[in-house]
Motif scaffolding. Structure first.
Motif, PDB file in Angstrom:
ATOM      1  N   VAL A   1       1.067  -9.005   5.367  1.00 40.66           N
ATOM      2  CA  VAL A   1      -0.060  -8.317   4.750  1.00 40.66           C
ATOM      3  C   VAL A   1       0.097  -6.804   4.879  1.00 40.66           C
ATOM      4  O   VAL A   1      -0.246  -6.051   3.960  1.00 40.66           O
ATOM      5  CB  VAL A   1      -1.422  -8.809   5.292  1.00 40.66           C
ATOM      6  N   ALA A   2       0.652  -6.338   5.995  1.00 40.32           N
ATOM      7  CA  ALA A   2       0.907  -4.906   6.151  1.00 40.32           C
ATOM      8  C   ALA A   2       1.935  -4.442   5.129  1.00 40.32           C
ATOM      9  O   ALA A   2       1.817  -3.343   4.566  1.00 40.32           O
ATOM     10  CB  ALA A   2       1.384  -4.599   7.573  1.00 40.32           C
ATOM     11  N   GLY A   3       2.923  -5.270   4.856  1.00 41.56           N
ATOM     12  CA  GLY A   3       3.928  -4.945   3.849  1.00 41.56           C
ATOM     13  C   GLY A   3       3.348  -4.823   2.461  1.00 41.56           C
ATOM     14  O   GLY A   3       3.770  -3.973   1.666  1.00 41.56           O
ATOM     15  N   ILE A   4       2.372  -5.654   2.153  1.00 40.89           N
ATOM     16  CA  ILE A   4       1.696  -5.558   0.853  1.00 40.89           C
ATOM     17  C   ILE A   4       1.029  -4.192   0.725  1.00 40.89           C
ATOM     18  O   ILE A   4       1.151  -3.516  -0.300  1.00 40.89           O
ATOM     19  CB  ILE A   4       0.669  -6.699   0.682  1.00 40.89           C
ATOM     20  N   VAL A   5       0.321  -3.770   1.767  1.00 36.46           N
ATOM     21  CA  VAL A   5      -0.353  -2.470   1.746  1.00 36.46           C
ATOM     22  C   VAL A   5       0.671  -1.346   1.588  1.00 36.46           C
ATOM     23  O   VAL A   5       0.493  -0.439   0.773  1.00 36.46           O
ATOM     24  CB  VAL A   5      -1.205  -2.268   3.019  1.00 36.46           C
ATOM     25  N   ALA A   6       1.756  -1.404   2.362  1.00 37.04           N
ATOM     26  CA  ALA A   6       2.776  -0.357   2.303  1.00 37.04           C
ATOM     27  C   ALA A   6       3.392  -0.262   0.903  1.00 37.04           C
ATOM     28  O   ALA A   6       3.580   0.836   0.374  1.00 37.04           O
ATOM     29  CB  ALA A   6       3.859  -0.618   3.347  1.00 37.04           C
ATOM     30  N   GLN A   7       3.682  -1.400   0.298  1.00 33.08           N
ATOM     31  CA  GLN A   7       4.287  -1.378  -1.028  1.00 33.08           C
ATOM     32  C   GLN A   7       3.281  -0.980  -2.098  1.00 33.08           C
ATOM     33  O   GLN A   7       3.645  -0.288  -3.056  1.00 33.08           O
ATOM     34  CB  GLN A   7       4.943  -2.715  -1.343  1.00 33.08           C
ATOM     35  N   ARG A   8       2.026  -1.361  -1.945  1.00 29.95           N
ATOM     36  CA  ARG A   8       1.000  -0.905  -2.886  1.00 29.95           C
ATOM     37  C   ARG A   8       0.857   0.614  -2.830  1.00 29.95           C
ATOM     38  O   ARG A   8       0.727   1.271  -3.847  1.00 29.95           O
ATOM     39  CB  ARG A   8      -0.363  -1.526  -2.568  1.00 29.95           C
ATOM     40  N   HIS A   9       0.873   1.149  -1.610  1.00 29.26           N
ATOM     41  CA  HIS A   9       0.694   2.592  -1.466  1.00 29.26           C
ATOM     42  C   HIS A   9       1.916   3.346  -1.987  1.00 29.26           C
ATOM     43  O   HIS A   9       1.782   4.303  -2.750  1.00 29.26           O
ATOM     44  CB  HIS A   9       0.411   2.983  -0.010  1.00 29.26           C
ATOM     45  N   SER A  10       3.101   2.921  -1.583  1.00 27.94           N
ATOM     46  CA  SER A  10       4.319   3.660  -1.930  1.00 27.94           C
ATOM     47  C   SER A  10       4.860   3.332  -3.315  1.00 27.94           C
ATOM     48  O   SER A  10       5.617   4.114  -3.876  1.00 27.94           O
ATOM     49  CB  SER A  10       5.409   3.380  -0.898  1.00 27.94           C
ATOM     50  N   GLN A  11       4.472   2.177  -3.842  1.00 25.50           N
ATOM     51  CA  GLN A  11       4.998   1.655  -5.105  1.00 25.50           C
ATOM     52  C   GLN A  11       6.527   1.630  -5.076  1.00 25.50           C
ATOM     53  O   GLN A  11       7.197   1.990  -6.052  1.00 25.50           O
ATOM     54  CB  GLN A  11       4.464   2.447  -6.294  1.00 25.50           C
ATOM     55  N   SER A  12       7.052   1.225  -3.920  1.00 20.61           N
ATOM     56  CA  SER A  12       8.496   1.093  -3.749  1.00 20.61           C
ATOM     57  C   SER A  12       8.749   0.025  -2.696  1.00 20.61           C
ATOM     58  O   SER A  12       7.813  -0.494  -2.095  1.00 20.61           O
ATOM     59  CB  SER A  12       9.099   2.422  -3.287  1.00 20.61           C
ATOM     60  N   ASN A  13      10.020  -0.268  -2.482  1.00 23.88           N
ATOM     61  CA  ASN A  13      10.357  -1.150  -1.378  1.00 23.88           C
ATOM     62  C   ASN A  13       9.930  -0.456  -0.082  1.00 23.88           C
ATOM     63  O   ASN A  13       9.998   0.770   0.021  1.00 23.88           O
ATOM     64  CB  ASN A  13      11.864  -1.419  -1.370  1.00 23.88           C
ATOM     65  N   ALA A  14       9.470  -1.214   0.876  1.00 25.59           N
ATOM     66  CA  ALA A  14       9.075  -0.657   2.171  1.00 25.59           C
ATOM     67  C   ALA A  14       9.488  -1.659   3.243  1.00 25.59           C
ATOM     68  O   ALA A  14       9.356  -2.864   3.056  1.00 25.59           O
ATOM     69  CB  ALA A  14       7.577  -0.397   2.212  1.00 25.59           C
ATOM     70  N   VAL A  15      10.000  -1.129   4.358  1.00 26.75           N
ATOM     71  CA  VAL A  15      10.486  -1.994   5.429  1.00 26.75           C
ATOM     72  C   VAL A  15       9.749  -1.696   6.732  1.00 26.75           C
ATOM     73  O   VAL A  15       9.342  -0.564   6.986  1.00 26.75           O
ATOM     74  CB  VAL A  15      12.010  -1.847   5.636  1.00 26.75           C
ATOM     75  N   THR A  16       9.614  -2.715   7.556  1.00 30.74           N
ATOM     76  CA  THR A  16       8.963  -2.583   8.855  1.00 30.74           C
ATOM     77  C   THR A  16       9.863  -1.788   9.795  1.00 30.74           C
ATOM     78  O   THR A  16      11.041  -2.091   9.933  1.00 30.74           O
ATOM     79  CB  THR A  16       8.710  -3.970   9.477  1.00 30.74           C
ATOM     80  N   VAL A  17       9.269  -0.781  10.440  1.00 29.31           N
ATOM     81  CA  VAL A  17       9.993   0.041  11.405  1.00 29.31           C
ATOM     82  C   VAL A  17       9.521  -0.280  12.821  1.00 29.31           C
ATOM     83  O   VAL A  17      10.313  -0.335  13.749  1.00 29.31           O
ATOM     84  CB  VAL A  17       9.796   1.541  11.107  1.00 29.31           C
ATOM     85  N   SER A  18       8.225  -0.486  12.977  1.00 30.97           N
ATOM     86  CA  SER A  18       7.709  -0.837  14.301  1.00 30.97           C
ATOM     87  C   SER A  18       6.398  -1.587  14.156  1.00 30.97           C
ATOM     88  O   SER A  18       5.697  -1.478  13.152  1.00 30.97           O
ATOM     89  CB  SER A  18       7.512   0.408  15.174  1.00 30.97           C
ATOM     90  N   MET A  19       6.120  -2.347  15.191  1.00 31.98           N
ATOM     91  CA  MET A  19       4.847  -3.057  15.284  1.00 31.98           C
ATOM     92  C   MET A  19       4.370  -2.808  16.700  1.00 31.98           C
ATOM     93  O   MET A  19       5.064  -3.141  17.658  1.00 31.98           O
ATOM     94  CB  MET A  19       5.057  -4.548  15.025  1.00 31.98           C
ATOM     95  N   ASP A  20       3.220  -2.147  16.840  1.00 32.63           N
ATOM     96  CA  ASP A  20       2.755  -1.849  18.185  1.00 32.63           C
ATOM     97  C   ASP A  20       1.251  -2.052  18.307  1.00 32.63           C
ATOM     98  O   ASP A  20       0.571  -2.337  17.321  1.00 32.63           O
ATOM     99  CB  ASP A  20       3.153  -0.433  18.616  1.00 32.63           C
ATOM    100  N   SER A  21       0.805  -1.925  19.515  1.00 28.80           N
ATOM    101  CA  SER A  21      -0.600  -2.172  19.826  1.00 28.80           C
ATOM    102  C   SER A  21      -1.051  -3.510  19.271  1.00 28.80           C
ATOM    103  O   SER A  21      -2.156  -3.647  18.756  1.00 28.80           O
ATOM    104  CB  SER A  21      -1.485  -1.043  19.285  1.00 28.80           C
ATOM    105  N   VAL A  22      -0.167  -4.508  19.366  1.00 33.21           N
ATOM    106  CA  VAL A  22      -0.538  -5.861  18.949  1.00 33.21           C
ATOM    107  C   VAL A  22      -1.367  -6.458  20.074  1.00 33.21           C
ATOM    108  O   VAL A  22      -0.933  -6.504  21.213  1.00 33.21           O
ATOM    109  CB  VAL A  22       0.705  -6.730  18.685  1.00 33.21           C
TER     110      VAL A  22
END
Length: 161
Positions: free
Chosen positions: A46-67
């Motif tokens: 779901v975070a990837g969907i937001v990132a790609q919607r915002h950037s309108q490009s491919n987006a990759v996970t760099v970090s996941m924190d404060s889980v």
């Protein structure tokens, strides 16, 4: 970094995403508790969907924190994941995700987890590319942006260690 022009500003609301998933026995241990890794998979998606919607490009996970896994999710629950973008810097984006489990029989909804996921937008050649700035329309948007900036600065400091 790609030398493309900076795209127009976007508000966090423009890229918000919500995903709803039913939890099944294959998602859980023998006691019926959903695996943390299964929840992390959905958080990342779901975070990837937001990132790609915002950037309108491919987006990759760099970090996941404060889980934070705050409460258990059980087989049969409906897991709702709400994600919004809090902060952007050049090519990186911080996405906040809130997970909530619903017992369909009782209708009780419980916040079960939260996370911050950082993505980097990539151009067609797989190189980091600029993302739209955030248009901060509400006090909540401005507060989340400032908090996200602090977290991003801390991530960069920790990365240099």
């Amino acid at each position: 970094m790609s030398s493309e022009n900076h795209p127009r500003e976007k508000s966090p609301a423009e890229s918000h995403a919500e995903v709803i998933v039913r939890m099944f026995p294959s998602d859980a241990n023998p006691a019926g508790n959903v695996f943390g890794g299964e929840i992390l998979k959905h958080i990342d998606m779901v975070a990837g969907i937001v990132a790609q919607r915002h950037s309108q490009s491919n987006a990759v996970t760099v970090s996941m924190d404060s889980v934070n896994f705050l409460k258990p999710v059980f087989v049969g629950n409906v897991l709702t994941l709400n994600a919004r973008i809090n902060y952007v810097h050049n090519s990186s984006m911080e996405i906040e995700v809130k997970a909530e489990a619903e017992d369909i029989v009782t209708g009780i909804r419980t916040v079960t987890g939260t996370a911050f996921v950082t993505f980097v937008a990539l151009d067609k050649n797989g190189r980091p590319t600029h993302v739209p700035k955030l248009s901060l329309k509400t006090d909540d948007d401005r507060i989340k942006f400032e908090e996200g900036k602090i977290r991003m600065d801390n991530r960069l400091k920790n990365r240099q260690k």
